[in-house]
Motif scaffolding. Structure first.
Motif, short mmCIF file in Angstrom:
data_model
loop_
_atom_site.label_atom_id
_atom_site.label_comp_id
_atom_site.label_asym_id
_atom_site.label_seq_id
_atom_site.Cartn_x
_atom_site.Cartn_y
_atom_site.Cartn_z
N GLY A 131 65.12 54.30 78.88
CA GLY A 131 64.91 53.89 77.51
C GLY A 131 63.71 54.53 76.83
N ASP A 132 62.86 55.22 77.58
CA ASP A 132 61.72 55.92 76.96
C ASP A 132 62.22 57.00 76.00
OD1 ASP A 132 59.81 54.43 78.25
OD2 ASP A 132 59.31 55.97 79.74
N ILE A 133 61.37 57.38 75.07
CA ILE A 133 61.66 58.43 74.11
C ILE A 133 60.58 59.51 74.22
CG2 ILE A 133 61.89 59.05 71.68
CD1 ILE A 133 64.20 57.36 72.64
N GLU A 135 59.40 62.72 72.11
CA GLU A 135 59.60 63.34 70.80
C GLU A 135 59.26 64.83 70.86
OE1 GLU A 135 57.36 61.17 67.92
OE2 GLU A 135 58.62 59.38 68.08
N GLU A 140 64.37 63.12 69.03
CA GLU A 140 64.05 62.13 70.04
C GLU A 140 64.92 62.36 71.27
OE1 GLU A 140 64.52 58.26 68.35
OE2 GLU A 140 62.58 58.33 67.31
N LYS A 142 66.04 60.81 74.43
CA LYS A 142 66.07 59.50 75.08
C LYS A 142 66.22 59.66 76.58
CE LYS A 142 68.32 54.96 74.98
NZ LYS A 142 69.35 54.12 74.35
N ASP A 158 69.66 63.99 73.58
CA ASP A 158 69.24 64.30 72.21
C ASP A 158 70.43 64.01 71.29
OD1 ASP A 158 68.41 65.33 69.81
OD2 ASP A 158 68.06 67.37 70.53
N LYS A 159 70.45 62.83 70.72
CA LYS A 159 71.57 62.42 69.86
C LYS A 159 71.71 63.34 68.65
CE LYS A 159 73.33 58.42 67.29
NZ LYS A 159 73.07 56.98 66.93
#
Length: 226
Positions: A131-133, A135, A140, A142, A158-159
């Motif tokens: 769950g960490d991000i 940047e 972001e 994930k 990377d959504k």
């Protein structure tokens, strides 16, 4: 030579896939529009990695898991940047999950097992958890914790670019090996089903070895899930 990957979408980070070491591990390099680089899994061949970066400063280094062909070049890469390229700000190293600390502290033992130069032990600046991000370049990444191949293995989603960097969890038509004492094959398959196969099916998958694939293709065709 690195393989440049372009998705043809304005919101994608520029990407290069660079096979390193004799195991042909896919070191993935991302570039921001501001001219900075992020390196995922620098397992070795650090001069080759720096050449592919093409003098752009490396801002971050991400490690999916503690095997030497993915992590063994991280310390050397930072040292080379410090001593030769005199980069003003050294890259920050992220990951994997702390459960892989025992592997990152035993590069020499891994090398002896494979009869290869394993690189150097590495202590990340930041351990990662599910769950960490992270940047980078307005994106972001994930963190998904996918234990099984190793206890602390993480992948990066990377959504915005519709990409997943899977390390040694999911490959084109197969999955990561689970025959070491610390592996858990059932957990690996369970985590792939629950955390990777629940992503959008058109997500592009970039494994730690071999050719890219997609979530859709692996759900439909990967023999481990049929």
């Amino acid at each position: 030579m690195p393989h440049r990957v372009q998705q043809g979408l304005e919101n994608c980070l520029e990407m290069k896939i660079l096979p390193v070491t004799s195991l042909r591990q896919n070191c993935t390099i991302l570039f921001s529009k501001e001219g900075k680089a992020l390196v995922i899994d620098p397992g070795g061949d650090i001069a080759k990695i720096l050449k592919a970066v093409d003098e752009r400063p490396i801002e971050k280094i991400l490690i999916t898991h503690g095997h030497f062909d993915h992590a063994g070049g991280a310390a050397g890469l930072v040292d080379l940047i410090r001593l030769v390229h005199h980069q003003e700000k050294l890259p920050v190293i992220y990951g994997p999950s702390k459960e892989d600390e025992f592997l990152l502290n035993d590069m020499q033992g891994q090398g002896e097992y494979c009869d290869m130069d394993p690189g150097d032990n590495i202590l990340p600046d930041h351990w990662l958890k599910d769950g960490d991000i992270v940047e980078f370049g307005g994106h972001e990444l994930k963190v998904l914790h996918i234990p099984g191949h190793t206890p602390g293995h993480v992948v990066f989603y990377d959504k915005k670019s519709n990409r997943l960097i899977t390390g040694d969890t999911l490959f084109r038509g197969t999955v990561g090996r689970s025959d070491f004492d610390y592996c858990d094959g059932e957990a690996l398959l369970k985590n792939i089903r629950e955390k990777i196969f629940t992503l959008p099916h058109d997500t592009h998958v970039f494994p730690g070895h071999g050719m890219p694939t997609s979530v859709k293709a692996e759900i439909a065709e990967n023999p481990f899930f049929q």
